[in-house]
Design an enzyme around this catalytic site. Structure first.
Site, PDB file in Angstrom:
ATOM      1  N   THR A 179       0.872  -1.248  -0.001  1.00  0.00           N
ATOM      2  CA  THR A 179       0.040   0.024   0.029  1.00  0.00           C
ATOM      3  C   THR A 179       1.035   1.286   0.022  1.00  0.00           C
ATOM      4  O   THR A 179       0.623   2.559  -0.751  1.00  0.00           O
ATOM      5  CB  THR A 179      -0.789   0.203   1.322  1.00  0.00           C
ATOM      6  OG1 THR A 179      -1.742  -1.174   1.321  1.00  0.00           O
ATOM      7  CG2 THR A 179      -1.948   1.261   1.127  1.00  0.00           C
ATOM      8  N   ASP A 180       2.075   1.264   0.730  1.00  0.00           N
ATOM      9  CA  ASP A 180       2.922   2.358   0.566  1.00  0.00           C
ATOM     10  C   ASP A 180       3.526   2.700  -0.521  1.00  0.00           C
ATOM     11  O   ASP A 180       3.379   3.664  -1.206  1.00  0.00           O
ATOM     12  CB  ASP A 180       4.063   2.164   1.814  1.00  0.00           C
ATOM     13  CG  ASP A 180       3.754   2.499   3.125  1.00  0.00           C
ATOM     14  OD1 ASP A 180       2.677   3.457   3.356  1.00  0.00           O
ATOM     15  OD2 ASP A 180       4.259   2.050   4.168  1.00  0.00           O
TER      16      ASP A 180
END
Length: 413
Positions: A179-180
Site C-alpha cells: 500500500t505504501d
C-alpha cells in the site's frame, strides 16, 4: 544527459516509505530532490535493521537496508523545523522548489507554518502533496495510518491467504508494504498531472493522497466482483476468482505457476499434459465452465503436474505459448538471466561501504533514461552544499546554525 524531470526541484519532508518512494521516483527521473531529516536521528528507517549495509571489510555500517531501498538520488539536509530558525530555512527552500512531499498527520505541519495555505502565500506555483493514512477529510482523517493497518481496513487481507477450512487459513498481509509503494506511485502520477495544470495556468495546488483510498482502489476486479454481485470475495489462496486454471500447481520437485488466460491456452495446456480431451469436455470447454467446475479440473491437472519437475513443465508450456513459471525466492530472482539482462540489480559507489548493491528502476525511456546519480545519502551529507548553493548562506551563517543545533551537517560540529 538531462533526465525527463531535470530542472524540477522537490522538497521531501516525508519519511518511512510512501513519500520517500515517490521522491525516489522523481530523483530517478532527473529531479533535484532535497530530503529534509531530523537532526540526530533522521528518517526512522535509518534504524530499521538489521540487515545493515556492510563495508568493504564485511562489517555493518549504520545504513539500514530498509532506508537504502527508497532513498537513492536524494540530498540529505538536516533541519530542526520545530524551531523558528529551522522553519525559516524550510520556507526559503519551499520558495525555490516546484514540489513538496510530506506525510505528517492531518495539520501536523500547520503549527510550524509549513502547511499548504502558508507556503502557497510564499510560492503560488508550489505543488504540495500530502500523504496520510486516511486523507485530509472524513471521520478518520486525524488518525495515524500504517501499511499493515490499511491492508486490514482496506480489504486486502480479506482476500489474501489460504481458503477458510484449510490448514493455516486466516487473513494474511502481503509480504511487502504494498500500500505504501502504490501510494508513492499514485503520488507521482498526481503530482505530474498537477505539473501539467501548472504549465497551463501557472498555478500550483494541494494534492491529497490517502493510503486507505489507494488500497481500496487497487483491489480492482475484486472490488467489481463485490459491487456487481453483492457478495464479498473470500480468500482463495493462490487461486484466481475469475480465471481457471490460474494458480500454483505441485510438481515432482516443488511447485510452479500456470496462468491460463484464454480457452486456446487451456487447450494447449491439456495437450502438453497428455489429455487433449479435457479441452473438449463439456465441463471445461470455456473459462466460465471451468470456474463452475474449479475443484474438479484443478484436481485433474494437479494429478499430472506432480509427475514431472518444474523445469520440464516450464519448458514444455513455453513451447506452446502457455504462461508458466517457477516460484522463485529472491536469490533465484537476482540470479535469473532475464533479470540480469534487464539490469534490475545495480551497483553504486557509497561513501562508507565502498560499493553497494541497489535495485534498479523499472522505468525504461529511450530519450531520457533513468540515471543513478547519488547513492542513498548519509544523514546530513548535503546540508552544507544545499544551504550554500540553493539558499546562498555563507559558511559562517551555516556554522552558527549548526552551533545552535538548528541544522546538522557532515563536517560541521
Amino acid at each position: 544527459m538531462p533526465g525527463a524531470l531535470s530542472g524540477l526541484r522537490v522538497l521531501d519532508l516525508s519519511r518511512v516509505l510512501a513519500g520517500p518512494w515517490a521522491a525516489q521516483v522523481f530523483g530517478d527521473l532527473g529531479a533535484d530532490v532535497i530530503k529534509i531529516e531530523r537532526p540526530g536521528t533522521g528518517d526512522e528507517t535509518r534504524g530499521w535493521g538489521p540487515p545493515y549495509l556492510k563495508d568493504e571489510a564485511g562489517n555493518d555500517t549504520t545504513e539500514a537496508a530498509y532506508f537504502l531501498s527508497a532513498n537513492r538520488n536524494k540530498k540529505s539536509v538536516c533541519v530542526d523545523f520545530t524551531r523558528s530558525e529551522g522553519q525559516r530555512i524550510i520556507r526559503e527552500l519551499a520558495a525555490k522548489c516546484d514540489i513538496l512531499l510530506e506525510n505528517f498527520k492531518l495539520d501536523g505541519l500547520k503549527q510550524y507554518g509549513l502547511d499548504y495555505p502558508s507556503l502557497k502565500e510564499i510560492n503560488p506555483r508550489l505543488i504540495y502533496c500530502s500523504i496520510t493514512g486516511f486523507g485530509q477529510s472524513g471521520p478518520y482523517a486525524p488518525r495515524a495510518g500504517y501499511d499493515f493497518l490499511i491492508q486490514g481496513m482496506g480489504g486486502l487481507m480479506s482476500i489474501t491467504g489460504r481458503k477458510d477450512g484449510e490448514p493455516g487459513a486466516g487473513p494474511q498481509k502481503v509480504g511487502v508494504a504494498l500500500t505504501d509503494v502504490l501510494t508513492g506511485l499514485y503520488s507521482v502520477i498526481s503530482v505530474l498531472a498537477a505539473l501539467n495544470h501548472r504549465h497551463l495556468t501557472g498555478e500550483g495546488q494541494h494534492v491529497d493522497l490517502a493510503l486507505l483510498d489507494v488500497q481500496v482502489t487497487s483491489l480492482a476486479n475484486q472490488n467489481m466482483n463485490y459491487l456487481t454481485s453483492g457478495l464479498p470475495p473470500v480468500r482463495m489462496g493462490n487461486a484466481h476468482p475469475n480465471i481457471v486454471p490460474y494458480q500454483d500447481f505441485p510438481t515432482a520437485d516443488g511447485a510452479m505457476i500456470i496462468a491460463v488466460g484464454n480457452d486456446g491456452q487451456f487447450a494447449a495446456l491439456c495437450k502438453v499434459l497428455g489429455h487433449p480431451e479435457w479441452a473438449k469436455d463439456e465441463r471445461f470447454a470455456t473459462n466460465t465452465l471451468r470456474v463452475k467446475h474449479r475443484e474438479t479440473i484443478i484436481g485433474l491437472l494437479s494429478g499430472v503436474t506432480a509427475l514431472r519437475p518444474t523445469s520440464d513443465w516450464v519448458k514444455a508450456c513455453e513451447g506452446v505459448g502457455v504462461p508458466c513459471g517457477p516460484i522463485n525466492d529472491l536469490k533465484a530472482v537476482f540470479d535469473d538471466p532475464h533479470i540480469r539482462a534487464r539490469k534490475l540489480k545495480i551497483e553504486m559507489p557509497h561513501p562508507t561501504a565502498g560499493t553497494m548493491p541497489l535495485v534498479g528502476s523499472p522505468i525504461r525511456m529511450s530519450a531520457t533514461p533513468v540515471e543513478y546519480r547519488l547513492p542513498p545519502p548519509l544523514l546530513g551529507q548535503h546540508t552544507l552544499s544545499v544551504l550554500e548553493e540553493v539558499l546562498g548562506l555563507s559558511r559562517a551563517e551555516i556554522d552558527a546554525l549548526a552551533e545552535n543545533k538548528i541544522v546538522q551537517a557532515q563536517g560541521l560540529s
